[in-house]
Motif scaffolding. Sequence first.
Motif, PDB file in Angstrom:
ATOM      1  N   HIS A   1       0.821  -1.216   0.000  1.00 27.86           N
ATOM      2  CA  HIS A   1       0.000   0.000   0.000  1.00 27.86           C
ATOM      3  C   HIS A   1       0.853   1.264   0.000  1.00 27.86           C
ATOM      4  CE1 HIS A   1       0.565   0.905   4.399  1.00 27.86           C
ATOM      5  NE2 HIS A   1       0.776  -0.404   4.444  1.00 27.86           N
ATOM      6  N   ASP A   2       0.239   2.350  -0.459  1.00 30.88           N
ATOM      7  CA  ASP A   2       0.823   3.702  -0.423  1.00 30.88           C
ATOM      8  C   ASP A   2       2.152   3.782  -1.154  1.00 30.88           C
ATOM      9  OD1 ASP A   2      -1.037   5.454   1.264  1.00 30.88           O
ATOM     10  OD2 ASP A   2      -0.846   3.659   2.504  1.00 30.88           O
ATOM     11  N   ALA A   3       2.225   3.121  -2.318  1.00 33.27           N
ATOM     12  CA  ALA A   3       3.406   3.246  -3.158  1.00 33.27           C
ATOM     13  C   ALA A   3       3.323   4.525  -3.987  1.00 33.27           C
ATOM     14  CB  ALA A   3       3.536   2.037  -4.081  1.00 33.27           C
ATOM     15  N   GLY A   4       4.492   5.078  -4.311  1.00 37.36           N
ATOM     16  CA  GLY A   4       4.523   6.259  -5.164  1.00 37.36           C
ATOM     17  C   GLY A   4       4.153   5.969  -6.597  1.00 37.36           C
ATOM     18  N   LYS A   5       4.279   4.690  -7.006  1.00 35.82           N
ATOM     19  CA  LYS A   5       3.958   4.303  -8.369  1.00 35.82           C
ATOM     20  C   LYS A   5       3.012   3.108  -8.307  1.00 35.82           C
ATOM     21  CE  LYS A   5       6.365   3.961 -12.827  1.00 35.82           C
ATOM     22  NZ  LYS A   5       7.687   3.715 -13.488  1.00 35.82           N
ATOM     23  N   GLN A   6       3.359   1.979  -8.953  1.00 34.95           N
ATOM     24  CA  GLN A   6       2.482   0.807  -8.878  1.00 34.95           C
ATOM     25  C   GLN A   6       2.634   0.121  -7.519  1.00 34.95           C
ATOM     26  OE1 GLN A   6       1.131   0.883 -11.862  1.00 34.95           O
ATOM     27  NE2 GLN A   6       2.774   1.558 -13.211  1.00 34.95           N
ATOM     28  N   GLY A   7       1.559  -0.501  -7.082  1.00 33.09           N
ATOM     29  CA  GLY A   7       1.721  -1.394  -5.947  1.00 33.09           C
ATOM     30  C   GLY A   7       2.630  -2.555  -6.320  1.00 33.09           C
ATOM     31  N   MET A   8       2.376  -3.155  -7.506  1.00 26.44           N
ATOM     32  CA  MET A   8       3.217  -4.234  -8.005  1.00 26.44           C
ATOM     33  C   MET A   8       3.316  -4.142  -9.514  1.00 26.44           C
ATOM     34  SD  MET A   8       2.644  -8.354  -7.722  1.00 26.44           S
ATOM     35  CE  MET A   8       3.897  -9.537  -8.238  1.00 26.44           C
ATOM     36  N   SER A   9       4.530  -4.301 -10.041  1.00 24.30           N
ATOM     37  CA  SER A   9       4.756  -4.520 -11.469  1.00 24.30           C
ATOM     38  C   SER A   9       5.214  -5.964 -11.632  1.00 24.30           C
ATOM     39  CB  SER A   9       5.799  -3.548 -12.019  1.00 24.30           C
ATOM     40  OG  SER A   9       5.253  -2.256 -12.174  1.00 24.30           O
ATOM     41  N   PHE A  10       4.415  -6.736 -12.346  1.00 25.99           N
ATOM     42  CA  PHE A  10       4.537  -8.187 -12.430  1.00 25.99           C
ATOM     43  C   PHE A  10       5.066  -8.507 -13.837  1.00 25.99           C
ATOM     44  CE2 PHE A  10       1.679 -12.115 -11.280  1.00 25.99           C
ATOM     45  CZ  PHE A  10       2.819 -12.850 -11.002  1.00 25.99           C
ATOM     46  N   TRP A  11       6.407  -8.673 -13.969  1.00 25.81           N
ATOM     47  CA  TRP A  11       7.050  -8.650 -15.281  1.00 25.81           C
ATOM     48  C   TRP A  11       7.561  -9.999 -15.768  1.00 25.81           C
ATOM     49  CZ3 TRP A  11       6.634  -4.761 -18.535  1.00 25.81           C
ATOM     50  CH2 TRP A  11       6.421  -3.473 -18.054  1.00 25.81           C
ATOM     51  N   GLU A  12       7.559 -11.046 -14.997  1.00 26.30           N
ATOM     52  CA  GLU A  12       8.176 -12.305 -15.422  1.00 26.30           C
ATOM     53  C   GLU A  12       7.695 -12.734 -16.805  1.00 26.30           C
ATOM     54  OE1 GLU A  12       8.122 -12.416 -10.949  1.00 26.30           O
ATOM     55  OE2 GLU A  12       6.828 -11.722 -12.536  1.00 26.30           O
ATOM     56  N   ASP A  13       8.630 -13.171 -17.659  1.00 27.38           N
ATOM     57  CA  ASP A  13       8.297 -13.573 -19.017  1.00 27.38           C
ATOM     58  C   ASP A  13       8.626 -15.032 -19.307  1.00 27.38           C
ATOM     59  OD1 ASP A  13       7.233 -11.139 -19.779  1.00 27.38           O
ATOM     60  OD2 ASP A  13       9.169 -10.324 -20.387  1.00 27.38           O
ATOM     61  N   GLU A  14       8.815 -15.824 -18.262  1.00 34.47           N
ATOM     62  CA  GLU A  14       9.000 -17.259 -18.455  1.00 34.47           C
ATOM     63  C   GLU A  14       8.550 -17.974 -17.186  1.00 34.47           C
ATOM     64  OE1 GLU A  14      13.195 -18.705 -18.175  1.00 34.47           O
ATOM     65  OE2 GLU A  14      13.678 -16.573 -18.326  1.00 34.47           O
ATOM     66  N   GLY A  15       8.306 -19.267 -17.320  1.00 33.34           N
ATOM     67  CA  GLY A  15       7.855 -20.035 -16.169  1.00 33.34           C
ATOM     68  C   GLY A  15       6.419 -19.711 -15.814  1.00 33.34           C
ATOM     69  N   THR A  16       6.003 -20.202 -14.660  1.00 30.83           N
ATOM     70  CA  THR A  16       4.665 -19.958 -14.129  1.00 30.83           C
ATOM     71  C   THR A  16       4.789 -19.218 -12.816  1.00 30.83           C
ATOM     72  OG1 THR A  16       3.787 -21.946 -15.174  1.00 30.83           O
ATOM     73  CG2 THR A  16       2.522 -21.028 -13.347  1.00 30.83           C
ATOM     74  N   SER A  17       4.263 -18.011 -12.760  1.00 24.70           N
ATOM     75  CA  SER A  17       4.343 -17.182 -11.560  1.00 24.70           C
ATOM     76  C   SER A  17       2.942 -16.910 -11.038  1.00 24.70           C
ATOM     77  CB  SER A  17       5.064 -15.868 -11.871  1.00 24.70           C
ATOM     78  OG  SER A  17       6.389 -16.116 -12.294  1.00 24.70           O
TER      79      SER A  17
END
Length: 480
Positions: A146-162
Motif C-alpha cells: 500500500h501507499d506506493a509512489g507508483k504501482q503497488g506491483m509490477s509483475f514482469w516475469e516472461d518465463e515459467g509460471t508465476s
Amino acid sequence: MTMVLCIGHPERSPVLPLHPGARYYAAPSPVGTPGGDGTRGRPWDLATALAGGRGGSMVQPGDTIWLLGGVYPGRFDGTLTGTSAAPIVVRQYPGERATIDGNLHVHGAHTVYWGFEITQSNPVPNANDALETYGPDCKFINLVVHDAGKQGMSFWEDEGTSELYGSIFYNNGTHENFDHGVYAASEGGEKWIVDNIVFDNLAYGIHVYVGSRHPFLSNVHVRGNTAFNTGAISRDGFQNANLLIGGDVRTEHMSADSNLLYFPGTTGRNLRLGMPRGDNRDILVRGNYVAGGAVTLLMNGWAQAEVVDNEFIGAGTIVDLTARGGSIVAHAWHGNTYVRDPGARAWRYEGAAYELATWQKITGLGNTGATGTTPMTPRVFVRPNKYEPGRATIIVYNWGHQPTVSADVSSAIHAGTRYELRNVQALLGPPVLSGTYGGGAIEIPMAGVDPPRPVGRTGPTPALARTGPVFDVFILNRTK
C-alpha cells in the motif's frame, strides 16, 4: 435468505517445500547485520538475507528466511534462487509485523515471498513501484502492499509460471492515470493472479496490459480477485476500471474468471476487456460478479470470446460490445444474468444502444442469458485461502442494507476454532467479530469502517466514503 458461495481453486494446488531445509532469520538494523550468521540470535539484515546470506551462498533451495518484526527501510533486491522441487521461502515470522518501507525488486527464480508488508512512508519523492518482479516461477502470497509512489506491483516475469495470490493492494499511485494497484505483463510463460483484494488505487485496480513496444501479451489468468472503488483517491474519481485485460498488441490466451467487482454508483468502467488498438485474439470470461459503474462490461474487439455464467448488476450500461472487423461469429455468450430492466437501452453494440432483445438480435448472439430483478437479499462469497488453512476472504454484497449478514465459514475453519474477523479496510484495527466458532454461520456486522487515508500526498485527497453497509470485504483468521 442469504446466498453464500464457497469457491475453491482446483486448477492449482500449493507447491511448497515438503521437507523444509534450514531456517534463517533477518531483522531490521541494527539487530540484523551483514556479519550475522542468520540465526535467531544473530540475524542478517534484509539485504544480506535476500542475497543468500553472508557470502551469497548460505541459503539453499528448500530453506526458509523468517523476517522478524520491525521496519526495513530502503531498496532491496531479491536474487535468491531455489528449484521447482524446493523453492526458497521468505516469510514474515508468525505473530510479528515485518514491513519494508521502500521497494523490493525480485530477480531470482523459484522463490516464495509470503505474508509481509511493503509500503512507502514518503511515496511522492520515492515515486517507485513497491514490488517489482522479474524472477520466473516465483510466488507472492498474502502480502499487504500500500501507499506506493507508483504501482503497488509490477509483475514482469516472461518465463515459467508465476503466481500472485491472496495479497492486498490499496492506496497505490501518485501519478494520475498511470499508477495502478497491480500492473501485469506477459511475453512468455504464464501468470496467475488469484484471490487478491485490490481497492482505492489511483488509476486502475488490476491492469493487465502492454503497449506497442512489446511484441504480445499472453497467458494471464485473473481469477477470484475482489476489486472495488478504483480511483477513489484520484482527483478524477471513479473513471477507470477495477479490472482491465488488454494491450495494444496481439493479446491471446487470457481469462477473467470468478472475479468480484464493485462500484457504488454509475461511474467507472467496471470490467474492461480489450484495447481499441489491440489485436485481441481470445479470452474466457466466466463466473464474474460485477456490480455498478457507468458500464459493467466493456468488451472491445475480441476475435474469439466465451462469456458465460456471469452476473452483471447496474443502473448504467450493462454491456458495451464492439466487434473485431465487424464480426463476432466466434463469440459464445450463454448463462449470463443481467440485473437491469430488459427494456432499458442499456446494451450497446458498435456504439449504438439497444434494449436486450434487440441487442441479442443485432449482434447475432442469440439468447445470452436472463434478466433478474434488483436483489434485496445479501450475496456472500467465502473464499478459503489455499496456502494458510484457517484463513479466508469473505465478500458481502449487502443489497438489503441489513445491519448484519450471515456467512457460513465451515469451509474455512472447524467448530471449536478461535477466530477473528477484520474489515480489509481496517486491517490493523480491532476485529469486527471474534470468538469460538460453533459451526454454521457467523453474523457479520455491516456498519462499515472509514477507509484508510493515503499517506504522504502533496495535494488534497478526495473524501473517502465507507462502502458499508452495502458492500464490504473481510479477512477471517483462526487464532490460537
